[in-house]
Design a protein around this motif. Sequence first.
Motif, PDB file in Angstrom:
ATOM      1  N   UNK A 120       9.914  11.594  -0.722  1.00  0.00           N
ATOM      2  CA  UNK A 120       9.440  10.222  -0.892  1.00  0.00           C
ATOM      3  C   UNK A 120      10.470   9.220  -0.378  1.00  0.00           C
ATOM      4  N   UNK A 121      11.755   9.479  -0.642  1.00  0.00           N
ATOM      5  CA  UNK A 121      12.808   8.593  -0.130  1.00  0.00           C
ATOM      6  C   UNK A 121      12.812   8.588   1.390  1.00  0.00           C
ATOM      7  N   UNK A 122      12.651   9.755   2.000  1.00  0.00           N
ATOM      8  CA  UNK A 122      12.607   9.849   3.455  1.00  0.00           C
ATOM      9  C   UNK A 122      11.474   9.008   4.029  1.00  0.00           C
ATOM     10  N   UNK A 123      10.367   8.974   3.310  1.00  0.00           N
ATOM     11  CA  UNK A 123       9.193   8.219   3.747  1.00  0.00           C
ATOM     12  C   UNK A 123       9.218   6.754   3.305  1.00  0.00           C
ATOM     13  N   UNK A 124      10.308   6.346   2.654  1.00  0.00           N
ATOM     14  CA  UNK A 124      10.439   4.975   2.120  1.00  0.00           C
ATOM     15  C   UNK A 124       9.311   4.635   1.151  1.00  0.00           C
ATOM     16  N   UNK A 125       9.021   5.587   0.273  1.00  0.00           N
ATOM     17  CA  UNK A 125       8.011   5.418  -0.770  1.00  0.00           C
ATOM     18  C   UNK A 125       8.724   5.507  -2.114  1.00  0.00           C
ATOM     19  N   UNK A 126       8.321   4.689  -3.058  1.00  0.00           N
ATOM     20  CA  UNK A 126       8.896   4.661  -4.397  1.00  0.00           C
ATOM     21  C   UNK A 126       8.940   6.075  -4.982  1.00  0.00           C
ATOM     22  N   UNK A 142      10.187   6.809  -8.016  1.00  0.00           N
ATOM     23  CA  UNK A 142      10.373   6.717  -9.461  1.00  0.00           C
ATOM     24  C   UNK A 142       9.495   7.729 -10.193  1.00  0.00           C
ATOM     25  N   UNK A 143       9.884   8.035 -11.417  1.00  0.00           N
ATOM     26  CA  UNK A 143       9.112   8.965 -12.232  1.00  0.00           C
ATOM     27  C   UNK A 143       7.686   8.454 -12.422  1.00  0.00           C
ATOM     28  N   UNK A 144       7.536   7.179 -12.617  1.00  0.00           N
ATOM     29  CA  UNK A 144       6.193   6.613 -12.814  1.00  0.00           C
ATOM     30  C   UNK A 144       5.323   6.838 -11.574  1.00  0.00           C
ATOM     31  N   UNK A 145       5.891   6.663 -10.388  1.00  0.00           N
ATOM     32  CA  UNK A 145       5.122   6.857  -9.162  1.00  0.00           C
ATOM     33  C   UNK A 145       4.819   8.338  -8.931  1.00  0.00           C
ATOM     34  N   UNK A 146       5.763   9.207  -9.314  1.00  0.00           N
ATOM     35  CA  UNK A 146       5.519  10.644  -9.188  1.00  0.00           C
ATOM     36  C   UNK A 146       4.444  11.091 -10.179  1.00  0.00           C
ATOM     37  N   UNK A 147       4.423  10.497 -11.356  1.00  0.00           N
ATOM     38  CA  UNK A 147       3.359  10.809 -12.317  1.00  0.00           C
ATOM     39  C   UNK A 147       2.007  10.352 -11.776  1.00  0.00           C
ATOM     40  N   UNK A 148       1.989   9.208 -11.117  1.00  0.00           N
ATOM     41  CA  UNK A 148       0.740   8.723 -10.510  1.00  0.00           C
ATOM     42  C   UNK A 148       0.280   9.686  -9.413  1.00  0.00           C
ATOM     43  N   UNK A 149       1.213  10.168  -8.601  1.00  0.00           N
ATOM     44  CA  UNK A 149       0.883  11.140  -7.563  1.00  0.00           C
ATOM     45  C   UNK A 149       0.372  12.435  -8.189  1.00  0.00           C
ATOM     46  N   UNK A 150       1.009  12.863  -9.257  1.00  0.00           N
ATOM     47  CA  UNK A 150       0.577  14.081  -9.952  1.00  0.00           C
ATOM     48  C   UNK A 150      -0.863  13.937 -10.461  1.00  0.00           C
ATOM     49  N   UNK A 151      -1.167  12.797 -11.041  1.00  0.00           N
ATOM     50  CA  UNK A 151      -2.533  12.557 -11.526  1.00  0.00           C
ATOM     51  C   UNK A 151      -3.517  12.563 -10.363  1.00  0.00           C
ATOM     52  N   UNK A 152      -3.129  11.929  -9.274  1.00  0.00           N
ATOM     53  CA  UNK A 152      -3.983  11.846  -8.089  1.00  0.00           C
ATOM     54  C   UNK A 152      -4.288  13.232  -7.514  1.00  0.00           C
ATOM     55  N   UNK A 153      -3.302  14.125  -7.552  1.00  0.00           N
ATOM     56  CA  UNK A 153      -3.474  15.460  -6.966  1.00  0.00           C
ATOM     57  C   UNK A 153      -3.969  16.496  -7.966  1.00  0.00           C
ATOM     58  N   UNK A 154      -4.204  16.083  -9.208  1.00  0.00           N
ATOM     59  CA  UNK A 154      -4.803  16.972 -10.198  1.00  0.00           C
ATOM     60  C   UNK A 154      -3.828  17.863 -10.946  1.00  0.00           C
ATOM     61  N   UNK A 182       1.728   8.571   1.759  1.00  0.00           N
ATOM     62  CA  UNK A 182       2.443   9.693   2.365  1.00  0.00           C
ATOM     63  C   UNK A 182       1.793  10.058   3.694  1.00  0.00           C
ATOM     64  N   UNK A 183       0.483  10.221   3.684  1.00  0.00           N
ATOM     65  CA  UNK A 183      -0.227  10.564   4.916  1.00  0.00           C
ATOM     66  C   UNK A 183      -0.034   9.499   5.984  1.00  0.00           C
ATOM     67  N   UNK A 184      -0.134   8.257   5.589  1.00  0.00           N
ATOM     68  CA  UNK A 184       0.013   7.162   6.546  1.00  0.00           C
ATOM     69  C   UNK A 184       1.389   7.179   7.200  1.00  0.00           C
ATOM     70  N   UNK A 185       2.424   7.366   6.399  1.00  0.00           N
ATOM     71  CA  UNK A 185       3.795   7.368   6.933  1.00  0.00           C
ATOM     72  C   UNK A 185       4.012   8.518   7.911  1.00  0.00           C
TER      73      UNK A 185
END
Length: 132
Positions: free
Chosen positions: A77-83, A85-97, A7-10
């Motif tokens: 995420x779609x605007x940034x052309x990043x996946x 999906x629920x799985x990717x959002x769960x990964x982001x949620x874990x990453x952000x605590x 996200x930051x990179x995009x």
Amino acid sequence: MSVFGDIMSKIFRHPQAKAAPRPAPQAAPAAAAPSPAPAAAQAAAEAPAVDVGAVLEVMAKDNGQQLNWRQSIVDLLKLLSIDSSLANRKALAAELGYSGDTEDSAAMNIWLHKAVMQKLAENGGIVPDSLR
């Protein structure tokens, strides 16, 4: 790379990401003793600020879809052309605590959007209050 790193990179590497004047830091209370800033925080403070709202506006204009990126983490995420999906959002949620129930995707999504905007601000982004 982490999901938030993507996200930051995009945003921060977008051609429209122009450095903006960094707001003056708030004065610390007189009673507080100064403490040395960690290297990462000091580097972020010295890096030029990026107007996140302006970059996302340009990206939205260049995008052919009608996306509610100002409120929806999926659309952001779609605007940034990043996946998105629920799985990717769960990964982001874990990453952000995120400590809530990841099976309650509506609550998680609302939290994620706010957390992403806050984290962008913490990492040198100028994020308008309307996006926080």
